[in-house]
Motif scaffolding. Structure first.
Motif, PDB file in Angstrom:
ATOM      1  N   LEU A  26      -7.375  36.584 -13.234  1.00 42.61           N
ATOM      2  CA  LEU A  26      -8.524  35.632 -12.750  1.00 42.61           C
ATOM      3  C   LEU A  26      -9.884  36.723 -13.109  1.00 42.61           C
ATOM      4  CD1 LEU A  26      -7.546  34.354  -9.110  1.00 42.61           C
ATOM      5  CD2 LEU A  26      -7.709  33.032 -11.436  1.00 42.61           C
ATOM      6  N   GLY A  27      -9.475  37.854 -13.813  1.00 42.29           N
ATOM      7  CA  GLY A  27     -10.495  38.533 -14.189  1.00 42.29           C
ATOM      8  C   GLY A  27     -11.108  38.100 -15.412  1.00 42.29           C
ATOM      9  N   LEU A  28     -10.386  37.006 -16.259  1.00 40.14           N
ATOM     10  CA  LEU A  28     -10.838  36.470 -17.464  1.00 40.14           C
ATOM     11  C   LEU A  28     -11.822  35.462 -16.953  1.00 40.14           C
ATOM     12  CD1 LEU A  28      -7.312  36.419 -19.204  1.00 40.14           C
ATOM     13  CD2 LEU A  28      -9.275  38.026 -19.550  1.00 40.14           C
ATOM     14  N   PRO A  29     -12.971  35.091 -17.505  1.00 44.08           N
ATOM     15  CA  PRO A  29     -14.017  34.234 -17.288  1.00 44.08           C
ATOM     16  C   PRO A  29     -13.322  32.635 -17.123  1.00 44.08           C
ATOM     17  CG  PRO A  29     -14.819  35.842 -18.675  1.00 44.08           C
ATOM     18  CD  PRO A  29     -13.574  35.991 -18.503  1.00 44.08           C
ATOM     19  N   ASP A  30     -12.538  32.469 -18.122  1.00 43.71           N
ATOM     20  CA  ASP A  30     -11.982  31.042 -18.351  1.00 43.71           C
ATOM     21  C   ASP A  30     -10.984  30.713 -17.204  1.00 43.71           C
ATOM     22  OD1 ASP A  30     -11.561  28.490 -19.796  1.00 43.71           O
ATOM     23  OD2 ASP A  30      -9.503  29.394 -19.674  1.00 43.71           O
ATOM     24  N   TYR A  31     -10.272  31.897 -16.819  1.00 40.33           N
ATOM     25  CA  TYR A  31      -9.308  31.438 -15.917  1.00 40.33           C
ATOM     26  C   TYR A  31     -10.195  31.632 -14.282  1.00 40.33           C
ATOM     27  CZ  TYR A  31      -4.859  31.389 -18.013  1.00 40.33           C
ATOM     28  OH  TYR A  31      -4.006  30.576 -19.071  1.00 40.33           O
ATOM     29  N   ALA A  32     -11.064  32.511 -14.353  1.00 34.49           N
ATOM     30  CA  ALA A  32     -12.031  32.425 -12.933  1.00 34.49           C
ATOM     31  C   ALA A  32     -12.537  31.375 -12.668  1.00 34.49           C
ATOM     32  CB  ALA A  32     -12.676  33.766 -12.927  1.00 34.49           C
ATOM     33  N   ALA A  33     -13.082  30.586 -13.889  1.00 33.01           N
ATOM     34  CA  ALA A  33     -13.824  29.333 -13.648  1.00 33.01           C
ATOM     35  C   ALA A  33     -12.857  28.368 -13.014  1.00 33.01           C
ATOM     36  CB  ALA A  33     -14.490  29.030 -14.929  1.00 33.01           C
ATOM     37  N   ARG A  34     -11.545  28.290 -13.656  1.00 30.64           N
ATOM     38  CA  ARG A  34     -10.644  27.214 -13.457  1.00 30.64           C
ATOM     39  C   ARG A  34      -9.716  27.342 -12.089  1.00 30.64           C
ATOM     40  NH1 ARG A  34      -7.252  25.809 -17.683  1.00 30.64           N
ATOM     41  NH2 ARG A  34      -7.325  27.664 -18.809  1.00 30.64           N
ATOM     42  N   TYR A  35      -9.581  28.505 -11.689  1.00 28.43           N
ATOM     43  CA  TYR A  35      -8.412  28.735 -10.802  1.00 28.43           C
ATOM     44  C   TYR A  35      -8.903  29.489  -9.546  1.00 28.43           C
ATOM     45  CZ  TYR A  35      -5.592  27.155 -14.818  1.00 28.43           C
ATOM     46  OH  TYR A  35      -5.088  26.586 -15.861  1.00 28.43           O
ATOM     47  N   LEU A  36      -7.848  29.619  -8.576  1.00 27.93           N
ATOM     48  CA  LEU A  36      -7.910  30.538  -7.425  1.00 27.93           C
ATOM     49  C   LEU A  36      -6.780  31.323  -7.255  1.00 27.93           C
ATOM     50  CD1 LEU A  36      -9.380  27.709  -4.848  1.00 27.93           C
ATOM     51  CD2 LEU A  36     -10.807  29.700  -5.681  1.00 27.93           C
ATOM     52  N   PRO A  37      -7.128  32.331  -6.657  1.00 31.07           N
ATOM     53  CA  PRO A  37      -5.738  33.179  -6.285  1.00 31.07           C
ATOM     54  C   PRO A  37      -4.772  32.774  -5.290  1.00 31.07           C
ATOM     55  CG  PRO A  37      -7.669  34.196  -4.966  1.00 31.07           C
ATOM     56  CD  PRO A  37      -8.295  32.948  -5.774  1.00 31.07           C
ATOM     57  N   LEU A  38      -3.424  33.055  -5.704  1.00 37.62           N
ATOM     58  CA  LEU A  38      -2.304  32.523  -4.652  1.00 37.62           C
ATOM     59  C   LEU A  38      -2.278  33.339  -3.739  1.00 37.62           C
ATOM     60  CD1 LEU A  38      -0.409  30.104  -4.552  1.00 37.62           C
ATOM     61  CD2 LEU A  38       1.454  31.892  -5.672  1.00 37.62           C
ATOM     62  N   LEU A  39      -2.429  34.700  -3.869  1.00 38.27           N
ATOM     63  CA  LEU A  39      -2.172  35.686  -2.607  1.00 38.27           C
ATOM     64  C   LEU A  39      -2.795  35.485  -1.153  1.00 38.27           C
ATOM     65  CD1 LEU A  39      -2.293  39.483  -4.126  1.00 38.27           C
ATOM     66  CD2 LEU A  39      -0.307  38.140  -2.833  1.00 38.27           C
ATOM     67  N   PRO A  40      -3.944  34.998  -1.342  1.00 35.77           N
ATOM     68  CA  PRO A  40      -4.382  34.564   0.133  1.00 35.77           C
ATOM     69  C   PRO A  40      -3.524  33.550   0.892  1.00 35.77           C
ATOM     70  CG  PRO A  40      -6.254  34.281  -1.343  1.00 35.77           C
ATOM     71  CD  PRO A  40      -4.970  34.657  -2.005  1.00 35.77           C
ATOM     72  N   TYR A  41      -2.941  32.619   0.180  1.00 36.56           N
ATOM     73  CA  TYR A  41      -1.948  31.612   0.909  1.00 36.56           C
ATOM     74  C   TYR A  41      -0.688  32.410   1.207  1.00 36.56           C
ATOM     75  CZ  TYR A  41      -5.774  28.668  -0.806  1.00 36.56           C
ATOM     76  OH  TYR A  41      -6.962  28.216  -0.901  1.00 36.56           O
ATOM     77  N   VAL A  42      -0.182  33.573   0.409  1.00 32.96           N
ATOM     78  CA  VAL A  42       1.055  34.028   0.756  1.00 32.96           C
ATOM     79  C   VAL A  42       0.716  34.914   2.143  1.00 32.96           C
ATOM     80  CG1 VAL A  42       2.551  35.553   0.130  1.00 32.96           C
ATOM     81  CG2 VAL A  42       1.721  34.187  -1.656  1.00 32.96           C
ATOM     82  N   TYR A  43      -0.537  35.577   2.157  1.00 34.39           N
ATOM     83  CA  TYR A  43      -0.864  36.428   3.159  1.00 34.39           C
ATOM     84  C   TYR A  43      -0.835  35.582   4.438  1.00 34.39           C
ATOM     85  CZ  TYR A  43      -2.507  40.169   0.212  1.00 34.39           C
ATOM     86  OH  TYR A  43      -2.368  41.013  -0.896  1.00 34.39           O
ATOM     87  N   GLU A  44      -1.545  34.386   4.313  1.00 37.17           N
ATOM     88  CA  GLU A  44      -1.656  33.233   5.462  1.00 37.17           C
ATOM     89  C   GLU A  44      -0.321  32.840   5.918  1.00 37.17           C
ATOM     90  OE1 GLU A  44      -3.342  30.709   8.378  1.00 37.17           O
ATOM     91  OE2 GLU A  44      -4.054  32.430   7.454  1.00 37.17           O
ATOM     92  N   ALA A  45       0.558  32.528   5.096  1.00 37.00           N
ATOM     93  CA  ALA A  45       2.000  32.352   5.526  1.00 37.00           C
ATOM     94  C   ALA A  45       2.364  33.217   5.986  1.00 37.00           C
ATOM     95  CB  ALA A  45       2.851  31.918   4.168  1.00 37.00           C
TER      96      ALA A  45
END
Length: 571
Positions: free
Chosen positions: A523-542
């Motif tokens: 997600l440090g790449l501009p194209d990916y940062a624009a199209r995606y969100l990180p998964l880790l927050p959902y792992v922490y929430e789980a």
């Protein structure tokens, strides 16, 4: 619960305070964000603290989205200063040729009332700190001990020309002069024993078959370490200590395999984007070798736009031509070959979302890197025995192998990912004709799955050893996966695993996260940062939800398809 029977060797205990804490080695969030790795004062002879700091920096950078404004440390996650002690050791699975690494971090403010251990396994083939951003970031600030395993892979490379490998403390040592984490059965000087031996590829143990046991041994070592660190509260046992397992990618697969093991030693499991081979799914080796061949051509299809620049190169057109010559795509011209390659991937289960996210894996040649290593691991091949002739070495600019230097070897343990290319070590093969010099090797790797012969049967037998079973009845399990995962597609892994587990009557909860792909670090790449969100927050929430369930009986989270908005807006 049965008594601990694992024998540990090469045990070390170190103290980490002030500017050398457990979670970031004193770097803090700002230091982790620095693009260049922490330097060694003497490039050829780094100190132990320098090695550890660099390994922690490398593994944070390889897993988490640390870009300013991305939310890490502000909206989710922690890089808290956590002082404490580390206990490390080697252990073995019964019958294994090579040891594997274990590490336990015990914070000074360990919660003696809760008595909790978070056990984890490295993602990918990473070294012992390969899950620090997952398990360490969640568990250490809560006062839990965190136990790690490299699950028999890791960055303990061995220089076959010099006869040198990696010792327990991460330093380079000569074979016979120190206990090494990996010393292959290939004496220096033999014609085939040249270059670099990689543990995941050359241990001859097929470590993936024993992932669950690796996790169990890490939990056992945590109890052993806690007895040493907190003798006033000893003994620590599975009966009086809570054990929560968490991991992502290969680490996610490892904790699911641990969930199969008998006994009530494990209290809950959270698996993020797990590489897991379950009935009704596809093996990693199958879809990786397929992607390695077809994806460079398929990604030229304009219906998959927009894609990163890496996906649309002249080399991709050369791949289309070679595929047509080999009869692997059909059509009268390049445009038709592209469409047919895309169609074939869709027909075998690849969604367009997974293909788009997989573009960087294709551009970075990651499919070939995985296939080379796993073919050797599944077939239990040693150095110089790869059925398709691949090896690893430090390379000159024209990609010819050469001997490594002291300074290059010194970085392997800290900088490597466990699967070359990387940390100065590359893949060696006999190239085929231009315009696609890797095509012949990829065909050979694919034939180990689709073809016949002793080598193919040997590799497929190794794949069969990693098939998952349902988790233990009554064990809380939450699986979290991004719907756009392009490395471990959900349709091949989590979905069939959850279906298999539920068919067996197990209560497995499943979160499917929209607009999340496999690599938060991308997600440090501009194209990916624009199209995606990180998964880790959902792992922490789980993990938070599982902890609440264990603490006070709160309900486990329901199955959910979690709708999200990508950072660049609607897609």
């Amino acid at each position: 619960m049965a008594a601990i029977t694992t024998a540990f060797s090469a045990e070390l205990e170190t103290f980490h305070h002030d500017d050398d804490d457990l979670l970031t080695a004193g770097l803090g969030l700002d230091g982790l964000r620095v693009m260049a790795p922490p330097a060694f004062a003497d490039a050829a002879r780094p100190t132990l603290s320098e090695l550890r700091r660099r390994a922690i920096w490398s593994n944070w950078r390889g897993i988490a989205d640390l870009v300013p404004g991305g939310g890490y440390g502000d909206l989710y996650g922690s890089t808290a200063d956590v002082p404490g002690r580390e206990f490390s050791a080697f252990a073995r699975i019964d019958g294994a040729r090579q040891p594997h690494r274990l590490l336990v971090q015990v914070p000074d403010d360990f919660d003696t009332g809760k008595r909790c251990v978070v056990v984890t396994a490295s993602s990918g083939s990473r070294g012992i700190y390969g899950a620090i951003a997952v398990a360490g970031a969640w568990g250490l600030p809560k006062g839990c001990a965190v136990a790690y395993t490299d699950k028999g892979a890791g960055t303990d490379y061995f220089d076959l020309d010099a006869g040198k490998g990696i010792a327990a403390d991460g330093t380079v040592a000569t074979a016979g002069e120190a206990a090494l984490a990996f010393a292959p059965d290939a004496p220096a000087g033999e014609a085939t024993a040249r270059g670099v031996a990689v543990k995941h590829a050359h241990s001859q143990d097929n470590p993936e078959a024993d992932w669950g046991l690796h996790v169990r041994q890490a939990a056992e070592f945590a109890l052993h370490a806690l007895d040493k660190a907190r003798p006033g509260e000893a003994p620590f046992t599975f009966d009086n200590t809570r054990i929560i397992a968490v991991g992502i990618s290969n680490g996610g697969g490892a904790v699911l395999r641990a969930a199969e093991l008998e006994g009530d030693w494990l209290d809950a499991v959270v698996a993020g984007e797990p590489n897991i081979d379950a009935e009704g799914g596809r093996s990693l080796y199958d879809y990786t070798t397929e992607a390695a061949l077809l994806m460079p051509c398929a990604l030229l299809d304009q219906t998959l736009a927009p894609l990163p620049a890496a996906a649309g190169s002249a080399a991709s057109l050369g791949r289309c031509s070679r595929l047509r010559m080999a009869g692997l795509v059909e059509g009268d011209d390049a445009a038709a070959w592209v469409v047919d390659a895309h169609r074939r991937l869709n027909a075998s289960g690849w969604s367009d979302e997974a293909l788009k996210a997989g573009a960087l894996s294709s551009g970075f040649d990651l499919w070939r890197a995985i296939a080379v290593t796993y073919a050797s691991a599944y077939g239990r091949y040693g150095v110089g025995q790869h059925p398709c002739g691949f090896g690893f070495a430090v390379l000159n600019e024209p990609f010819s192998p050469r001997a490594s230097s002291d300074a290059e070897r010194a970085t392997w343990w800290a900088d490597g990912s466990g699967i070359p290319p990387g940390a100065g070590v590359g893949i060696v093969e006999m190239p085929t004709a231009v315009p696609d010099p890797t095509f012949g090797g990829l065909q050979c790797l694919r034939a180990l799955w689709t073809g016949e012969g002793d080598a193919a049967h040997r590799v497929r037998a190794g794949v069969a050893e990693v098939r998952a079973a349902p988790p233990r009845a009554g064990l809380p399990v939450v699986v979290v996966h991004g719907t756009d995962d392009g490395l471990v597609p959900m349709a091949f892994s989590s979905q069939p695993y959850v279906a298999m587990a539920k068919a067996a009557g197990r209560d497995v909860r499943f979160w499917q996260v929209r607009n999340a792909q496999h690599f938060d670090a991308f997600l440090g790449l501009p194209d990916y940062a624009a199209r995606y969100l990180p998964l880790l927050p959902y792992v922490y929430e789980a993990l938070d939800r599982v902890e609440a369930h264990l603490d006070n009986g709160a309900p486990l989270p329901a199955d959910a398809v979690i709708e999200t908005t990508p950072r660049g807006g609607s897609r």
